[in-house]
Design a protein around this motif. Structure first.
Motif, PDB file in Angstrom:
ATOM      1  N   GLN A  73      -4.862 -10.822  -6.315  1.00 45.92           N
ATOM      2  CA  GLN A  73      -4.337 -10.181  -5.107  1.00 45.92           C
ATOM      3  C   GLN A  73      -2.981  -9.525  -5.375  1.00 45.92           C
ATOM      4  OE1 GLN A  73      -4.412 -13.213  -2.049  1.00 45.92           O
ATOM      5  NE2 GLN A  73      -6.646 -13.096  -1.822  1.00 45.92           N
ATOM      6  N   TYR A  74      -2.157 -10.120  -6.246  1.00 44.31           N
ATOM      7  CA  TYR A  74      -0.914  -9.470  -6.646  1.00 44.31           C
ATOM      8  C   TYR A  74      -1.223  -8.127  -7.323  1.00 44.31           C
ATOM      9  CZ  TYR A  74       2.799 -12.908  -5.756  1.00 44.31           C
ATOM     10  OH  TYR A  74       3.730 -13.710  -5.154  1.00 44.31           O
ATOM     11  N   ALA A  75      -2.187  -8.150  -8.238  1.00 41.31           N
ATOM     12  CA  ALA A  75      -2.540  -6.916  -8.934  1.00 41.31           C
ATOM     13  C   ALA A  75      -3.060  -5.870  -7.955  1.00 41.31           C
ATOM     14  CB  ALA A  75      -3.585  -7.211 -10.006  1.00 41.31           C
ATOM     15  N   GLU A  76      -3.835  -6.305  -6.976  1.00 42.47           N
ATOM     16  CA  GLU A  76      -4.353  -5.370  -5.978  1.00 42.47           C
ATOM     17  C   GLU A  76      -3.210  -4.801  -5.131  1.00 42.47           C
ATOM     18  OE1 GLU A  76      -6.340  -2.965  -3.376  1.00 42.47           O
ATOM     19  OE2 GLU A  76      -6.829  -3.630  -5.410  1.00 42.47           O
ATOM     20  N   ALA A  77      -2.201  -5.629  -4.835  1.00 39.00           N
ATOM     21  CA  ALA A  77      -1.054  -5.127  -4.074  1.00 39.00           C
ATOM     22  C   ALA A  77      -0.337  -4.024  -4.847  1.00 39.00           C
ATOM     23  CB  ALA A  77      -0.097  -6.276  -3.762  1.00 39.00           C
ATOM     24  N   PHE A  78      -0.160  -4.218  -6.152  1.00 33.34           N
ATOM     25  CA  PHE A  78       0.459  -3.172  -6.967  1.00 33.34           C
ATOM     26  C   PHE A  78      -0.389  -1.899  -6.956  1.00 33.34           C
ATOM     27  CE2 PHE A  78       2.928  -6.599  -9.186  1.00 33.34           C
ATOM     28  CZ  PHE A  78       4.177  -6.019  -9.076  1.00 33.34           C
ATOM     29  N   ARG A  79      -1.696  -2.060  -7.108  1.00 35.44           N
ATOM     30  CA  ARG A  79      -2.575  -0.882  -7.124  1.00 35.44           C
ATOM     31  C   ARG A  79      -2.555  -0.179  -5.763  1.00 35.44           C
ATOM     32  NH1 ARG A  79      -6.500  -4.654  -9.187  1.00 35.44           N
ATOM     33  NH2 ARG A  79      -6.368  -4.773 -11.465  1.00 35.44           N
ATOM     34  N   LYS A  80      -2.518  -0.955  -4.716  1.00 32.66           N
ATOM     35  CA  LYS A  80      -2.498  -0.396  -3.357  1.00 32.66           C
ATOM     36  C   LYS A  80      -1.254   0.468  -3.154  1.00 32.66           C
ATOM     37  CE  LYS A  80      -2.668  -1.995   1.472  1.00 32.66           C
ATOM     38  NZ  LYS A  80      -2.643  -3.201   2.337  1.00 32.66           N
ATOM     39  N   ILE A  81      -0.116  -0.020  -3.635  1.00 30.41           N
ATOM     40  CA  ILE A  81       1.106   0.777  -3.565  1.00 30.41           C
ATOM     41  C   ILE A  81       0.905   2.101  -4.292  1.00 30.41           C
ATOM     42  CG2 ILE A  81       3.526   0.903  -4.286  1.00 30.41           C
ATOM     43  CD1 ILE A  81       3.173  -1.081  -2.035  1.00 30.41           C
ATOM     44  N   GLY A  82       0.296   2.036  -5.485  1.00 31.21           N
ATOM     45  CA  GLY A  82       0.061   3.252  -6.255  1.00 31.21           C
ATOM     46  C   GLY A  82      -0.858   4.227  -5.547  1.00 31.21           C
ATOM     47  N   ARG A  83      -1.893   3.698  -4.881  1.00 30.52           N
ATOM     48  CA  ARG A  83      -2.840   4.579  -4.169  1.00 30.52           C
ATOM     49  C   ARG A  83      -2.167   5.289  -3.000  1.00 30.52           C
ATOM     50  NH1 ARG A  83      -6.374   0.064  -4.722  1.00 30.52           N
ATOM     51  NH2 ARG A  83      -6.119  -0.468  -2.522  1.00 30.52           N
ATOM     52  N   HIS A  84      -1.139   4.655  -2.428  1.00 24.78           N
ATOM     53  CA  HIS A  84      -0.467   5.215  -1.249  1.00 24.78           C
ATOM     54  C   HIS A  84       0.942   5.686  -1.601  1.00 24.78           C
ATOM     55  CE1 HIS A  84      -3.700   4.019   1.457  1.00 24.78           C
ATOM     56  NE2 HIS A  84      -3.772   2.907   0.751  1.00 24.78           N
ATOM     57  N   ARG A  85       1.048   6.232  -2.799  1.00 26.16           N
ATOM     58  CA  ARG A  85       2.324   6.705  -3.306  1.00 26.16           C
ATOM     59  C   ARG A  85       3.002   7.663  -2.333  1.00 26.16           C
ATOM     60  NH1 ARG A  85       3.264  11.464  -6.125  1.00 26.16           N
ATOM     61  NH2 ARG A  85       4.948  11.462  -7.685  1.00 26.16           N
ATOM     62  N   GLU A  86       2.257   8.658  -1.836  1.00 21.68           N
ATOM     63  CA  GLU A  86       2.853   9.672  -0.959  1.00 21.68           C
ATOM     64  C   GLU A  86       3.401   9.055   0.318  1.00 21.68           C
ATOM     65  OE1 GLU A  86      -0.054   9.921  -2.394  1.00 21.68           O
ATOM     66  OE2 GLU A  86       0.264  11.527  -3.859  1.00 21.68           O
ATOM     67  N   ALA A  87       2.654   8.104   0.877  1.00 18.28           N
ATOM     68  CA  ALA A  87       3.110   7.461   2.108  1.00 18.28           C
ATOM     69  C   ALA A  87       4.405   6.692   1.870  1.00 18.28           C
ATOM     70  CB  ALA A  87       2.026   6.518   2.639  1.00 18.28           C
ATOM     71  N   LEU A  88       4.511   6.054   0.716  1.00 20.89           N
ATOM     72  CA  LEU A  88       5.725   5.299   0.421  1.00 20.89           C
ATOM     73  C   LEU A  88       6.899   6.240   0.164  1.00 20.89           C
ATOM     74  CD1 LEU A  88       6.708   2.386   0.121  1.00 20.89           C
ATOM     75  CD2 LEU A  88       6.308   2.575  -2.338  1.00 20.89           C
ATOM     76  N   VAL A  89       6.634   7.374  -0.477  1.00 21.00           N
ATOM     77  CA  VAL A  89       7.689   8.372  -0.693  1.00 21.00           C
ATOM     78  C   VAL A  89       8.213   8.870   0.652  1.00 21.00           C
ATOM     79  CG1 VAL A  89       8.159  10.709  -1.544  1.00 21.00           C
ATOM     80  CG2 VAL A  89       6.877   9.088  -2.980  1.00 21.00           C
ATOM     81  N   ARG A  90       7.305   9.166   1.590  1.00 21.45           N
ATOM     82  CA  ARG A  90       7.743   9.613   2.909  1.00 21.45           C
ATOM     83  C   ARG A  90       8.546   8.536   3.623  1.00 21.45           C
ATOM     84  NH1 ARG A  90       2.418  11.687   2.943  1.00 21.45           N
ATOM     85  NH2 ARG A  90       1.699   9.951   4.228  1.00 21.45           N
ATOM     86  N   TYR A  91       8.106   7.282   3.493  1.00 20.56           N
ATOM     87  CA  TYR A  91       8.824   6.179   4.126  1.00 20.56           C
ATOM     88  C   TYR A  91      10.242   6.079   3.542  1.00 20.56           C
ATOM     89  CZ  TYR A  91      10.220   1.406   5.275  1.00 20.56           C
ATOM     90  OH  TYR A  91      10.905   0.322   5.725  1.00 20.56           O
ATOM     91  N   ALA A  92      10.348   6.184   2.204  1.00 19.98           N
ATOM     92  CA  ALA A  92      11.653   6.065   1.558  1.00 19.98           C
ATOM     93  C   ALA A  92      12.601   7.180   1.967  1.00 19.98           C
ATOM     94  CB  ALA A  92      11.470   6.070   0.040  1.00 19.98           C
ATOM     95  N   ALA A  93      12.036   8.359   2.286  1.00 15.76           N
ATOM     96  CA  ALA A  93      12.870   9.504   2.637  1.00 15.76           C
ATOM     97  C   ALA A  93      13.121   9.603   4.140  1.00 15.76           C
ATOM     98  CB  ALA A  93      12.196  10.798   2.171  1.00 15.76           C
ATOM     99  N   GLY A  94      12.565   8.664   4.901  1.00 14.46           N
ATOM    100  CA  GLY A  94      12.651   8.740   6.363  1.00 14.46           C
ATOM    101  C   GLY A  94      14.067   8.664   6.893  1.00 14.46           C
TER     102      GLY A  94
END
Length: 429
Positions: free
Chosen positions: A405-426
């Protein structure tokens, strides 16, 4: 998009289902340990030399090192053991000790209590310990001791470091506090230098609650270290040099001895270590394999000639460019939202701490410090700013699902890279 497919940070379901904490350490005591502690309470709660469980622990620890050291001396903490080691190796005012720029502060801070000075050298990005080339460049005309820290369990390049020490007539102190059971080219760490110290603090793989143990094959180091923290029976019975033994009633004025209760706890932890080490290795090999396709992580490097022993957390490096430049703090925030136990390693570069950075020794006003340390752009700075700290999973195979599940959490972050970039720039950030 379903809830399970969204980042938990943005309202999705966490990838990790098991409630925190995920690293519960130290493990609960077995009945035999509790029984021995109770028996010791009714037998003797004082400290008499190295009798009883203290002497037994020292004997067991030398066997743990495969006979690679001749003497073992217990102390009430790893820091006290380091103080004794530095004293025994001749650190005093006017003496420089060279050590790694990124490590736990207590690996070098006892030098200041002896009026010595610390020179910080850059680390090797693979071993995370002293870089031999940086070590060579950091030597001064006053250097007498090299401190090697086997950071997070990975042994340093001992061949190169020992060559430098021999060429320059220097003593070598190994801090093995993260590295119980680690081996370099088949030989246990703690058996290379003139002295070595293992912390037995509660977070360590072999733990006493609080405690430390110094090992050496040098009778002079043994005698001086013993007299710094022990007196009466212990010093009378074990100090070899007759002139030094004359101090047996008082030692050198300090009392830094281990309690018999701590020794009992440590003996049981040491006996359980081989099985726990094997379980950790299985868990962390599985974790490393699972993270192989996570491009924004640099896997933990383990050299072919190295046995990581206990490990000390799992600490990969973050590659921000592979995740759109998202700051590490935001990545950690997102991973925690996914249910992970994750953070940045707690120890900053030593040169950023007042004890090391201030130009004057705070214990002895008027005694100046050099404050020599690698600057910006160093490997130490890069590791400090990019490392992630994950649990040292220990339960095999029970932790397999959690690791997946830890590995899946890392992969999930990678799959939603754009969403996290937008969140970081909010705007709220």
């Amino acid at each position: 998009m379903t809830s399970a497919e969204q980042l938990a940070l943005l309202g999705g379901a966490p990838a990790v289902e098991q409630p925190l904490p995920h690293e519960v350490w130290p493990p609960p005591a077995e009945p035999a340990e509790l029984s021995e502690l109770a028996e010791q309470r009714n037998t003797d709660i004082s400290i008499k030399g190295n009798s009883g469980p203290i002497g037994q622990l020292e004997t067991d620890f030398l066997a743990f090192l495969n006979g690679g050291a001749r003497f073992a001396v217990t102390f009430n903490s790893g820091t006290s053991a380091l103080l004794a080691a530095y004293f025994a190796l001749g650190v005093r005012e006017g003496v420089d000790v060279v050590g790694p720029a990124l490590t736990y502060h207590a690996a070098l801070s006892p030098v200041f209590a002896l009026r010595g000075d610390v020179v910080l050298a850059d680390i090797d990005p693979d071993t995370r310990g002293l870089d031999p080339k940086a070590l060579q460049a950091a030597l001064t005309e006053h250097t007498k001791v090299i401190t090697v820290v086997h950071q997070w369990g990975h042994p340093c390049d001992m061949d190169a470091i020992l060559r430098i020490a021999e060429r320059n007539g220097l003593r070598v102190l190994e801090d093995c506090s993260h590295a119980h059971g680690s081996h370099y080219k088949g030989k246990p760490v703690g058996t290379f230098g003139d002295a070595a110290v293992f912390s037995l603090q509660a977070n360590k793989a072999v733990y006493a609650g609080e405690g430390g143990i110094l090992v050496t094959s040098d009778p002079g180091v043994h005698d001086r270290a013993t007299l710094l923290g022990h007196y009466r029976d212990r010093s009378r019975d074990t100090v070899i040099d007759e002139d030094l033994r004359a101090h047996w009633v008082t030692g050198f004025g300090l009392k830094l001895r281990m309690s018999p209760f701590n020794a009992i706890v440590a003996r049981h932890a040491l006996a359980a270590f081989p099985a726990r080490k094997e379980a950790r290795h299985r868990c962390l090999r599985h974790l490393g394999a699972q993270l192989g396709d996570v491009t924004y992580l640099e896997p933990v490097h383990v050299a072919d000639h190295v046995d990581m022993g206990a490990w000390y957390g799992y600490k990969p490096l973050y590659r921000p460019a592979e995740l759109g430049g998202v700051p590490r703090s935001v990545l950690i925030e997102a991973l925690r939202a996914e249910g992970m136990e994750v953070g940045a390693p707690s120890g900053p570069r030593l040169s950023t701490l007042p004890l090391y950075a201030h130009p004057e020794n705070p214990l002895f006003p008027g005694v100046p410090k050099k404050g020599i340390a690698p600057g910006t752009g160093s490997h130490a700075e890069y590791v400090e700013q990019h490392a992630l700290s994950l649990p040292t999973f220990t339960n095999w195979p029970e932790d397999t699902t959690l690791i997946d599940q830890y590995a899946e959490a890392f992969r999930k972050i990678g799959r939603h890279r754009e969403a996290l970039v937008r969140y970081a720039a909010g705007p709220s950030r």
